[in-house]
Design an enzyme around this catalytic site. Structure first.
Site, PDB file in Angstrom:
ATOM      1  N   ARG A  73       0.922  -1.099  -0.012  1.00 63.99           N
ATOM      2  CA  ARG A  73       0.037  -0.056  -0.011  1.00 63.99           C
ATOM      3  C   ARG A  73       1.006   1.351  -0.299  1.00 63.99           C
ATOM      4  O   ARG A  73       1.910   1.270   0.715  1.00 63.99           O
ATOM      5  CB  ARG A  73      -1.039   0.039   1.230  1.00 63.99           C
ATOM      6  CG  ARG A  73      -1.702   1.119   1.009  1.00 63.99           C
ATOM      7  CD  ARG A  73      -2.702   1.219   2.246  1.00 63.99           C
ATOM      8  NE  ARG A  73      -3.804   2.478   2.516  1.00 63.99           N
ATOM      9  CZ  ARG A  73      -4.237   3.110   3.307  1.00 63.99           C
ATOM     10  NH1 ARG A  73      -4.261   2.345   4.443  1.00 63.99           N
ATOM     11  NH2 ARG A  73      -5.200   3.971   3.148  1.00 63.99           N
ATOM     12  N   HIS A  74       0.534   2.356  -0.818  1.00 63.00           N
ATOM     13  CA  HIS A  74       1.122   3.609  -0.782  1.00 63.00           C
ATOM     14  C   HIS A  74       1.357   4.200   0.737  1.00 63.00           C
ATOM     15  O   HIS A  74       0.480   3.646   1.630  1.00 63.00           O
ATOM     16  CB  HIS A  74       0.407   4.617  -1.672  1.00 63.00           C
ATOM     17  CG  HIS A  74      -0.935   4.822  -1.212  1.00 63.00           C
ATOM     18  ND1 HIS A  74      -1.152   5.794  -0.230  1.00 63.00           N
ATOM     19  CD2 HIS A  74      -2.331   4.309  -1.692  1.00 63.00           C
ATOM     20  CE1 HIS A  74      -2.738   5.820   0.055  1.00 63.00           C
ATOM     21  NE2 HIS A  74      -3.234   5.117  -0.997  1.00 63.00           N
ATOM     22  N   HIS A 124      -3.795   0.406  -3.486  1.00 64.11           N
ATOM     23  CA  HIS A 124      -4.625   1.296  -2.366  1.00 64.11           C
ATOM     24  C   HIS A 124      -5.089   0.135  -1.708  1.00 64.11           C
ATOM     25  O   HIS A 124      -5.497  -0.889  -1.935  1.00 64.11           O
ATOM     26  CB  HIS A 124      -5.703   2.135  -3.250  1.00 64.11           C
ATOM     27  CG  HIS A 124      -5.071   3.042  -4.285  1.00 64.11           C
ATOM     28  ND1 HIS A 124      -4.430   4.304  -4.005  1.00 64.11           N
ATOM     29  CD2 HIS A 124      -4.925   2.804  -5.550  1.00 64.11           C
ATOM     30  CE1 HIS A 124      -4.190   4.803  -5.177  1.00 64.11           C
ATOM     31  NE2 HIS A 124      -4.206   3.813  -6.016  1.00 64.11           N
ATOM     32  N   GLU A 153      -7.787   3.247  -6.944  1.00 65.27           N
ATOM     33  CA  GLU A 153      -8.678   3.062  -5.723  1.00 65.27           C
ATOM     34  C   GLU A 153     -10.225   3.102  -6.382  1.00 65.27           C
ATOM     35  O   GLU A 153     -10.353   3.635  -7.308  1.00 65.27           O
ATOM     36  CB  GLU A 153      -8.500   4.162  -4.739  1.00 65.27           C
ATOM     37  CG  GLU A 153      -9.183   3.854  -3.316  1.00 65.27           C
ATOM     38  CD  GLU A 153      -8.797   2.553  -2.727  1.00 65.27           C
ATOM     39  OE1 GLU A 153      -9.678   1.706  -3.302  1.00 65.27           O
ATOM     40  OE2 GLU A 153      -8.351   2.755  -1.631  1.00 65.27           O
ATOM     41  N   ARG A 180       0.008   9.061  -6.089  1.00 65.53           N
ATOM     42  CA  ARG A 180       0.514   8.362  -4.925  1.00 65.53           C
ATOM     43  C   ARG A 180       1.303   7.125  -4.967  1.00 65.53           C
ATOM     44  O   ARG A 180       2.163   6.733  -4.286  1.00 65.53           O
ATOM     45  CB  ARG A 180      -0.586   8.635  -3.432  1.00 65.53           C
ATOM     46  CG  ARG A 180      -1.933   7.691  -3.978  1.00 65.53           C
ATOM     47  CD  ARG A 180      -2.787   8.141  -2.876  1.00 65.53           C
ATOM     48  NE  ARG A 180      -4.066   7.611  -3.004  1.00 65.53           N
ATOM     49  CZ  ARG A 180      -4.943   8.015  -3.613  1.00 65.53           C
ATOM     50  NH1 ARG A 180      -5.131   9.060  -4.143  1.00 65.53           N
ATOM     51  NH2 ARG A 180      -6.190   7.389  -3.861  1.00 65.53           N
TER      52      ARG A 180
END
Length: 193
Positions: A8-9, A158, A90, A61
């Site tokens: 995940r970012h 995401h 996302e 991101r």
């Protein structure tokens, strides 16, 4: 090994009003960058020479997360190929994006509660359901796994995308997907995907 790492970012800027983020293109915060630098330092050396490819959401991101992860690591030959995949974006929250819960309840009476009753299939106006998100994310994984049938993939995405993939992998109902922890900058390995 044909597994897949899901990352995940990093953290986004503070959101004290808890506005719906969805797939708006919000950059990492400075704290988020630091989380990813720490992850790159501790985690990426283990993967050097072992990745078939990196597949990242095309939102900023995740692009930045991918860039930080791949910068400054010693690769045995060359860094793995990197692909940016819209299918890993996302959840599209449609007209809810950027709104608070109170604003959603005022503009779309009863819909917030309706989503709570049918999390997997409720679709905000102009957006998509969690089931639709899972379907497109699975299709993206199948496509990239087909392109790289051998070796380990690193997916940068995401929370919603990763939760939907993990729910599928663990044969959990989508209504339980929010129970799967997904902190910023976390990583999860899925063997034999």
């Amino acid at each position: 090994m044909n597994g897949m790492w899901l990352v995940r970012h990093g953290a986004l800027p503070p959101n004290p009003e808890r506005r719906i983020v969805g797939n708006r293109d919000i950059p990492l915060s400075s704290a988020g960058r630091q989380q990813i630098y720490a992850l790159a330092h501790d985690f990426m050396p283990i993967l050097a020479g072992r990745l078939a490819a990196v597949v990242s959401s095309d939102l900023g991101r995740c692009r930045e997360t991918t860039s930080i992860l791949l910068t400054g690591n010693e690769w045995t030959a060359s860094p793995p190929p990197v692909h940016f995949e819209p299918g890993l974006r996302e959840l599209d929250m449609g007209q809810w994006q950027g709104l608070t819960k109170a604003e959603i309840e005022a503009r779309f009476p009863g819909q917030y509660d309706a989503r709570g009753r049918d999390f997997a299939h409720f679709r905000p106006e102009g957006g998509e359901s969690f089931a639709q998100l899972q379907s497109r994310a699975l299709e993206a994984v199948r496509r990239w796994r087909g392109r790289y049938p051998e070796g380990t993939l690193l997916l940068v995405a995401h929370a919603g995308v990763i939760r939907s993939l993990l729910a599928h992998y663990m044969a959990l109902p989508l209504d339980d997907a929010l129970r799967i922890p997904q902190e910023y900058a976390c990583r999860t390995f899925v063997p034999e995907w």
